[in-house]
Design an enzyme around this catalytic site. Structure first.
Site, PDB file in Angstrom:
ATOM      1  N   GLN A   1      34.759  52.624  39.748  1.00  0.00           N
ATOM      2  CA  GLN A   1      34.192  52.826  41.094  1.00  0.00           C
ATOM      3  C   GLN A   1      32.684  53.035  41.083  1.00  0.00           C
ATOM      4  OE1 GLN A   1      36.540  55.892  42.857  1.00  0.00           O
ATOM      5  NE2 GLN A   1      37.305  54.565  44.453  1.00  0.00           N
TER       6      GLN A   1
ATOM      7  N   SER B   1      31.513  47.488  46.709  1.00  0.00           N
ATOM      8  CA  SER B   1      31.784  48.624  47.596  1.00  0.00           C
ATOM      9  C   SER B   1      30.494  49.248  48.103  1.00  0.00           C
ATOM     10  CB  SER B   1      32.579  49.704  46.864  1.00  0.00           C
ATOM     11  OG  SER B   1      33.877  49.257  46.646  1.00  0.00           O
TER      12      SER B   1
HETATM   13  P1  NAD Z   1      37.352  42.449  51.275  1.00  0.00           P
HETATM   14  O1  NAD Z   1      35.870  42.502  51.430  1.00  0.00           O
HETATM   15  O2  NAD Z   1      37.938  41.508  50.283  1.00  0.00           O
HETATM   16  O3  NAD Z   1      38.026  42.128  52.709  1.00  0.00           O
HETATM   17  C1  NAD Z   1      37.732  42.922  53.841  1.00  0.00           C
HETATM   18  C2  NAD Z   1      39.011  43.228  54.573  1.00  0.00           C
HETATM   19  O4  NAD Z   1      39.479  42.055  55.242  1.00  0.00           O
HETATM   20  C3  NAD Z   1      40.164  43.688  53.701  1.00  0.00           C
HETATM   21  O5  NAD Z   1      40.609  44.953  54.139  1.00  0.00           O
HETATM   22  C4  NAD Z   1      41.237  42.611  53.898  1.00  0.00           C
HETATM   23  O6  NAD Z   1      42.543  43.140  53.868  1.00  0.00           O
HETATM   24  C5  NAD Z   1      40.880  42.106  55.279  1.00  0.00           C
HETATM   25  N1  NAD Z   1      41.451  40.797  55.643  1.00  0.00           N
HETATM   26  C6  NAD Z   1      41.648  39.687  54.900  1.00  0.00           C
HETATM   27  N2  NAD Z   1      42.220  38.713  55.637  1.00  0.00           N
HETATM   28  C7  NAD Z   1      42.382  39.207  56.877  1.00  0.00           C
HETATM   29  C8  NAD Z   1      42.905  38.693  58.101  1.00  0.00           C
HETATM   30  N3  NAD Z   1      43.418  37.462  58.185  1.00  0.00           N
HETATM   31  N4  NAD Z   1      42.901  39.490  59.183  1.00  0.00           N
HETATM   32  C9  NAD Z   1      42.427  40.754  59.128  1.00  0.00           C
HETATM   33  N5  NAD Z   1      41.924  41.297  58.010  1.00  0.00           N
HETATM   34  C10 NAD Z   1      41.896  40.538  56.898  1.00  0.00           C
HETATM   35  O7  NAD Z   1      37.937  43.920  50.986  1.00  0.00           O
HETATM   36  P2  NAD Z   1      37.241  45.166  50.282  1.00  0.00           P
HETATM   37  O8  NAD Z   1      36.411  45.895  51.229  1.00  0.00           O
HETATM   38  O9  NAD Z   1      36.621  44.690  49.034  1.00  0.00           O
HETATM   39  O10 NAD Z   1      38.494  46.068  49.941  1.00  0.00           O
HETATM   40  C11 NAD Z   1      39.695  45.563  49.422  1.00  0.00           C
HETATM   41  C12 NAD Z   1      40.577  46.720  49.004  1.00  0.00           C
HETATM   42  O11 NAD Z   1      40.127  47.286  47.786  1.00  0.00           O
HETATM   43  C13 NAD Z   1      40.627  47.863  49.979  1.00  0.00           C
HETATM   44  O12 NAD Z   1      41.933  48.379  49.969  1.00  0.00           O
HETATM   45  C14 NAD Z   1      39.719  48.875  49.390  1.00  0.00           C
HETATM   46  O13 NAD Z   1      39.980  50.183  49.833  1.00  0.00           O
HETATM   47  C15 NAD Z   1      40.046  48.693  47.933  1.00  0.00           C
HETATM   48  N6  NAD Z   1      38.984  49.170  47.045  1.00  0.00           N
HETATM   49  C16 NAD Z   1      39.362  49.927  45.961  1.00  0.00           C
HETATM   50  C17 NAD Z   1      38.354  50.385  45.100  1.00  0.00           C
HETATM   51  C18 NAD Z   1      38.714  51.198  43.915  1.00  0.00           C
HETATM   52  O14 NAD Z   1      39.825  51.661  43.799  1.00  0.00           O
HETATM   53  N7  NAD Z   1      37.803  51.362  43.000  1.00  0.00           N
HETATM   54  C19 NAD Z   1      37.039  50.068  45.322  1.00  0.00           C
HETATM   55  C20 NAD Z   1      36.721  49.281  46.435  1.00  0.00           C
HETATM   56  C21 NAD Z   1      37.709  48.822  47.272  1.00  0.00           C
END
Ligand code: NAD
Length: 378
Positions: A127, A133
């Protein structure tokens, strides 16, 4: 070990890869740190600030690249600079590998160990190095401020002798890191916020921020092991559009953040849906640089469609360059520190480590990322 940090030359980019505080951290680790002259100027850091941190400053890009064991930078390297780097040099930056197969091939042929920061796995341990992020957080914040600026109404409710003003309504599509920050920011400004995501797990998070989750039954959706959304079928996308039309129509500002890892962003709002919205409403397409969530949105433009202002500004984190750089720099510093061998004072490119396995794309003349190979060969 000599680490060179290159000044960013992409037009319009004000973010910098390394701030002096992180430079000091790397010097304390025992790195022979050299930065390009002018590295921090767009964030008001002088060469002298880096020298004070213990780094040397060079005006010669060529000399820096030719002498480095490791190169750090913000964006992908210009193609013409790859041949200047030594074989075995570790290159760490954003790489956008799925859209840059030619660049990956050149890095491979030059024997560079190229680390793509976008590919760092979403694990608890990683993280602190997760640039996606940290930058998405700022992008989510920036998108709401853009919406507030371009809407002809105010966000908060106001009860005044001149009458009661209703709060603005904001609808956020996609509730990953950027979407969550957008919800929190819009709430702080006093808007009434609704949100939707295809991953049902986010409903609780949306509610905990005081926003309403818009329910649309799409059948089986789910997420990958890294927490990314899976692509929907064309039928599911049609159902989603239908379900979202009303939420868009009652919103003053719609912010779309939907992304699919390694693939173009899904197209979620079409012209018909825009036509259902009130004239003067604002739509911010945060996925405009990866294909766009909104039909008709254009990179770095405001397009007026059926009286709705569609904003397609790229590089949203770059609007808050100082904070974005501070966070990127910290991510980069944490990455180097995590793999730094304190005895030998060398970065240990441990091929058995899960983070390196995820983020290393090329090494010793080979493409080594299984994820990259599986997506690019599809
Ligand atoms: P992302 O930038 O890939 O996508 C943004 C959001 O768009 C996501 O929530 C995705 O589900 C959503 N999405 C995709 N298709 C869609 C649709 N057709 N309609 C509506 N929404 C849609 O996502 P992100 O911000 O990189 O995060 C992805 C996941 O990873 C999240 O659950 C986040 O909390 C998690 N995450 C975990 C860590 C960690 O554990 N270290 C760090 C960062 C993010």
């Amino acid at each position: 070990m000599r680490i060179a940090v290159m000044k960013e030359n992409c037009p319009g980019e004000r973010r910098i890869p390394l701030i002096p505080a992180t430079a000091e951290k790397l010097v304390k680790l025992g790195a022979d740190l050299a930065v390009e002259s002018g590295l921090g100027l767009s964030c008001r850091f002088e060469d002298a600030d880096y020298e004070k941190a213990g780094a040397s400053v060079s005006a010669s890009r060529r000399e820096l690249l030719q002498s480095a064991d490791m190169v750090l930078r913000l964006r992908k390297p210009p193609k013409e600079e790859i041949e200047l780097m030594r074989q075995g040099c570790i290159h760490v930056s954003y790489l956008d590998p799925f859209n840059e197969a030619g660049l990956v091939e050149l890095l491979c042929r030059a024997g560079i160990s190229a680390v793509s920061l976008e590919m760092i796995p979403r694990s608890t341990l990683a993280q602190k190095m997760d640039v996606l992020s940290s930058q998405a957080n700022i992008a989510g914040y920036a998108a709401v401020l853009l919406g507030a600026e371009h809407l002809d109404k105010i966000f908060p409710m106001m009860t005044t002798p001149a009458g009661t003003i209703k709060p603005a309504r904001v609808f956020i599509i996609g509730v990953g890191v950027a979407g969550l920050q957008a919800i929190a920011t819009a709430k702080r400004l006093g808007a009434v916020v609704e949100a939707f995501d295809t991953r049902p797990v986010v409903e609780e998070q949306v509610k905990s921020l005081g926003a309403k989750f818009v329910k649309i039954d799409l059948g089986e959706t789910g997420q990958t092991k890294d927490g990314y959304a899976k692509a929907l079928t064309p039928e599911q996308l049609a159902l989603q559009k239908e379900g979202m039309t009303k939420a868009c129509a009652r919103a003053d500002v719609v912010i779309t953040t939907a992304q699919l890892f390694g693939r173009p962003a899904p197209r979620l709002i079409d012209r018909k849906m825009l036509a259902e919205m009130r004239p003067g409403s604002v739509v911010i397409d945060m996925a405009v640089e990866s294909g766009g969530n909104v039909e008709g949105s254009e990179v770095d433009k405001i397009t007026e469609i059926s009286g709705v202002r569609v904003l397609g500004f790229g590089n949203l984190p770059g609007r808050f360059a100082e904070t974005a750089s501070q966070m990127y720099s910290s991510n980069l510093g944490n990455f180097v520190e995590h793999f730094w061998d304190k005895q030998t004072k060398v970065f240990n490119l441990n091929r058995n480590d899960e983070i390196i396995k995820g983020a290393l794309i090329t090494h010793a003349g080979e493409i080594v990322s299984e994820m990259y190979k599986s997506i690019i060969n599809k």
